[in-house]
Write a protein that holds these residues in place. Structure first.
Motif, PDB file in Angstrom:
ATOM      1  N   ALA A   1      35.427 -18.785 -37.899  1.00 10.30           N
ATOM      2  CA  ALA A   1      35.361 -17.289 -38.266  1.00 10.30           C
ATOM      3  C   ALA A   1      36.502 -16.690 -37.736  1.00 10.30           C
ATOM      4  O   ALA A   1      37.089 -15.746 -38.169  1.00 10.30           O
ATOM      5  CB  ALA A   1      33.901 -16.857 -38.489  1.00 10.30           C
TER       6      ALA A   1
ATOM      7  N   ARG B   1      39.334 -18.848 -40.275  1.00  8.03           N
ATOM      8  CA  ARG B   1      38.724 -19.829 -41.405  1.00  8.03           C
ATOM      9  C   ARG B   1      37.446 -19.784 -41.759  1.00  8.03           C
ATOM     10  O   ARG B   1      36.517 -20.516 -41.749  1.00  8.03           O
ATOM     11  CB  ARG B   1      39.022 -21.196 -40.580  1.00  8.03           C
ATOM     12  CG  ARG B   1      40.478 -21.527 -40.269  1.00  8.03           C
ATOM     13  CD  ARG B   1      40.482 -22.356 -39.018  1.00  8.03           C
ATOM     14  NE  ARG B   1      40.379 -23.855 -38.980  1.00  8.03           N
ATOM     15  CZ  ARG B   1      40.434 -24.715 -38.291  1.00  8.03           C
ATOM     16  NH1 ARG B   1      40.865 -24.348 -37.079  1.00  8.03           N
ATOM     17  NH2 ARG B   1      40.179 -26.009 -38.643  1.00  8.03           N
ATOM     18  N   GLU B   2      37.203 -18.498 -42.380  1.00  5.91           N
ATOM     19  CA  GLU B   2      35.966 -18.158 -42.688  1.00  5.91           C
ATOM     20  C   GLU B   2      35.198 -19.040 -43.862  1.00  5.91           C
ATOM     21  O   GLU B   2      33.943 -19.316 -43.846  1.00  5.91           O
ATOM     22  CB  GLU B   2      36.019 -16.823 -43.534  1.00  5.91           C
ATOM     23  CG  GLU B   2      36.464 -15.626 -42.664  1.00  5.91           C
ATOM     24  CD  GLU B   2      37.775 -15.327 -42.270  1.00  5.91           C
ATOM     25  OE1 GLU B   2      38.568 -16.105 -42.934  1.00  5.91           O
ATOM     26  OE2 GLU B   2      38.117 -14.321 -41.480  1.00  5.91           O
ATOM     27  N   GLN B   3      35.947 -19.733 -44.854  1.00  8.38           N
ATOM     28  CA  GLN B   3      35.387 -20.616 -45.944  1.00  8.38           C
ATOM     29  C   GLN B   3      34.908 -21.587 -45.042  1.00  8.38           C
ATOM     30  O   GLN B   3      33.717 -22.280 -45.407  1.00  8.38           O
ATOM     31  CB  GLN B   3      36.616 -20.958 -46.730  1.00  8.38           C
ATOM     32  CG  GLN B   3      35.887 -21.922 -47.780  1.00  8.38           C
ATOM     33  CD  GLN B   3      34.690 -21.178 -48.607  1.00  8.38           C
ATOM     34  OE1 GLN B   3      34.786 -19.938 -48.647  1.00  8.38           O
ATOM     35  NE2 GLN B   3      33.753 -21.949 -49.135  1.00  8.38           N
ATOM     36  N   GLU B   4      35.545 -22.203 -43.858  1.00  9.57           N
ATOM     37  CA  GLU B   4      35.157 -23.390 -43.233  1.00  9.57           C
ATOM     38  C   GLU B   4      33.760 -23.044 -42.481  1.00  9.57           C
ATOM     39  O   GLU B   4      32.749 -23.771 -42.413  1.00  9.57           O
ATOM     40  CB  GLU B   4      36.022 -24.191 -42.203  1.00  9.57           C
ATOM     41  CG  GLU B   4      37.295 -24.725 -43.025  1.00  9.57           C
ATOM     42  CD  GLU B   4      38.476 -25.165 -41.846  1.00  9.57           C
ATOM     43  OE1 GLU B   4      37.972 -25.909 -41.180  1.00  9.57           O
ATOM     44  OE2 GLU B   4      39.199 -24.525 -41.702  1.00  9.57           O
TER      45      GLU B   4
ATOM     46  N   ARG C   1      31.799 -20.849 -43.221  1.00  4.95           N
ATOM     47  CA  ARG C   1      30.564 -20.502 -44.218  1.00  4.95           C
ATOM     48  C   ARG C   1      29.910 -21.541 -44.712  1.00  4.95           C
ATOM     49  O   ARG C   1      28.625 -21.884 -44.834  1.00  4.95           O
ATOM     50  CB  ARG C   1      31.121 -19.721 -45.556  1.00  4.95           C
ATOM     51  CG  ARG C   1      29.976 -19.124 -46.257  1.00  4.95           C
ATOM     52  CD  ARG C   1      30.821 -18.345 -47.431  1.00  4.95           C
ATOM     53  NE  ARG C   1      31.288 -16.825 -46.763  1.00  4.95           N
ATOM     54  CZ  ARG C   1      32.798 -16.766 -46.702  1.00  4.95           C
ATOM     55  NH1 ARG C   1      33.467 -17.575 -47.322  1.00  4.95           N
ATOM     56  NH2 ARG C   1      33.133 -15.667 -46.145  1.00  4.95           N
ATOM     57  N   GLU C   2      30.904 -22.905 -44.886  1.00  6.34           N
ATOM     58  CA  GLU C   2      30.434 -24.021 -45.394  1.00  6.34           C
ATOM     59  C   GLU C   2      29.557 -24.739 -44.319  1.00  6.34           C
ATOM     60  O   GLU C   2      28.440 -25.375 -44.584  1.00  6.34           O
ATOM     61  CB  GLU C   2      31.477 -24.697 -45.744  1.00  6.34           C
ATOM     62  CG  GLU C   2      32.318 -24.555 -47.117  1.00  6.34           C
ATOM     63  CD  GLU C   2      33.582 -25.176 -47.314  1.00  6.34           C
ATOM     64  OE1 GLU C   2      33.726 -26.330 -46.387  1.00  6.34           O
ATOM     65  OE2 GLU C   2      34.138 -24.967 -48.346  1.00  6.34           O
TER      66      GLU C   2
ATOM     67  N   THR D   1      26.171 -22.865 -43.977  1.00  6.86           N
ATOM     68  CA  THR D   1      25.295 -23.237 -45.229  1.00  6.86           C
ATOM     69  C   THR D   1      24.626 -24.509 -45.113  1.00  6.86           C
ATOM     70  O   THR D   1      23.698 -24.694 -45.478  1.00  6.86           O
ATOM     71  CB  THR D   1      26.131 -22.820 -46.430  1.00  6.86           C
ATOM     72  OG1 THR D   1      26.866 -21.696 -46.517  1.00  6.86           O
ATOM     73  CG2 THR D   1      25.321 -23.329 -47.690  1.00  6.86           C
TER      74      THR D   1
ATOM     75  N   LEU E   1      25.449 -16.031 -41.229  1.00  9.43           N
ATOM     76  CA  LEU E   1      26.109 -15.740 -42.545  1.00  9.43           C
ATOM     77  C   LEU E   1      25.981 -14.292 -42.959  1.00  9.43           C
ATOM     78  O   LEU E   1      27.056 -13.828 -43.725  1.00  9.43           O
ATOM     79  CB  LEU E   1      25.414 -16.496 -43.588  1.00  9.43           C
ATOM     80  CG  LEU E   1      25.809 -18.172 -43.626  1.00  9.43           C
ATOM     81  CD1 LEU E   1      24.675 -18.901 -44.438  1.00  9.43           C
ATOM     82  CD2 LEU E   1      27.106 -18.528 -44.209  1.00  9.43           C
TER      83      LEU E   1
ATOM     84  N   GLU F   1      25.304  -9.106 -49.774  1.00  9.21           N
ATOM     85  CA  GLU F   1      25.265 -10.512 -49.753  1.00  9.21           C
ATOM     86  C   GLU F   1      24.590 -10.437 -47.946  1.00  9.21           C
ATOM     87  O   GLU F   1      23.702 -11.312 -47.545  1.00  9.21           O
ATOM     88  CB  GLU F   1      26.613 -11.281 -49.822  1.00  9.21           C
ATOM     89  CG  GLU F   1      26.315 -12.680 -48.936  1.00  9.21           C
ATOM     90  CD  GLU F   1      25.405 -13.652 -49.874  1.00  9.21           C
ATOM     91  OE1 GLU F   1      25.309 -14.703 -49.232  1.00  9.21           O
ATOM     92  OE2 GLU F   1      24.817 -13.309 -50.823  1.00  9.21           O
TER      93      GLU F   1
END
Length: 277
Positions: A32, A36-39, A41-42, A45, A61, A73
């Motif tokens: 983050a 690379r927030e998506q990585e 977050r995945e 999760t 998260l 969220e």
């Protein structure tokens, strides 16, 4: 603070110990931190799904959502974390801060109180509670909380300055001055203490001293544009109307001036500009 290098080392650690919780949390934080927030977050999760009893990935998260401006969220994730661990300090303080930012000060109060209950030695809990109570106009409660924070962190200039701010708002100028002086003994460059002391000097008629203190505060913390209005008034009190007008104009240019007061501030700046000096 070298997240790119940390990502490499954490991946090496996880190659040897794939399920290492702290390494996975650290990796998510560094991903983050490098955009690379998506990585991140995945990864978080997946951690939450693998261990439904772990509040930390949910809190992380929630923090990511909060930084992205998605308050709904963030609240969802933080409440899930608190359902798992009602004493999870990171989530408690994040909820308090988020509610405060949303203008829900009374709701935030309950979370600050909970934080102080969970960990009575947590400075952030008492400081947050103090500012929360101050914004709600509960000055005695604010003073009590901030003094408790100061007991836990003696010599912290920002806490001494915060106590000074509350005392000044209560009209206890001599005590406020003593608190600001204590802050400046600990840190002669404390912006909050310089500003608070400057306002006290302005109110007492010591305009030259006030403008010196306020100018130093503004230079150290330019992200507080409203401080320029007080500096402008100190300059005007000395007859330095041109410099005062410049400060008001900078305040207006920042966009931080309250909408309902902008025309009045603009007129005042024009009047001072016309006087010159």
């Amino acid at each position: 603070g070298r997240c790119a290098g940390a990502v490499t080392e954490l991946r090496r650690a996880l190659a040897a110990l794939p399920g290492h919780r702290e390494a996975r949390l650290g990796l998510a934080g560094c991903l983050a931190g490098t955009g690379r927030e998506q990585e991140a977050r995945e990864l978080l999760t997946a951690m939450a799904a693998a261990d439904p009893g772990d509040a930390e990935p949910l809190a992380a998260l929630g923090g990511m959502a909060l930084r992205a401006g998605d308050a709904a969220e963030a609240a969802r994730q933080l409440r899930l974390a608190l359902k798992i661990r009602p004493d999870h300090m990171r989530s408690i303080l994040a909820m308090a801060s988020m509610l405060e930012a949303a203008g829900k000060g009374s709701e935030a109060s309950a979370f600050y109180a909970r934080a102080a209950e969970v960990d009575p030695g947590r400075v952030e809990a008492w400081m947050g509670m103090g500012w929360n109570q101050f914004r709600l106009g509960r000055h005695e409660a604010a003073l009590k909380a901030l003094r408790r924070a100061r007991e836990l962190a003696p010599g912290a200039a920002e806490l001494d300055a915060a106590v000074g701010d509350v005392l000044a708002a209560m009209g206890r100028a001599a005590e406020a001055r003593a608190a600001y002086e204590e802050a400046l003994r600990s840190d002669s460059s404390s912006p909050s203490a310089l500003y608070g002391m400057g306002v006290l000097e302005l109110r007492s008629g010591a305009a030259a001293r006030a403008s010196d203190l306020l100018a130093r505060a503004v230079a150290l913390r330019p992200g507080q544009p409203s401080w320029r209005e007080d500096l402008a008034r100190a300059l005007a009190a000395q007859g330095r109307y041109g410099a005062a007008a410049e400060e008001l104009e900078r305040y207006l240019a920042s966009g931080a001036a309250p909408a309902g007061r902008r025309d009045a501030i603009r007129r005042e700046a024009a009047a001072w500009r016309a006087r010159g000096g």
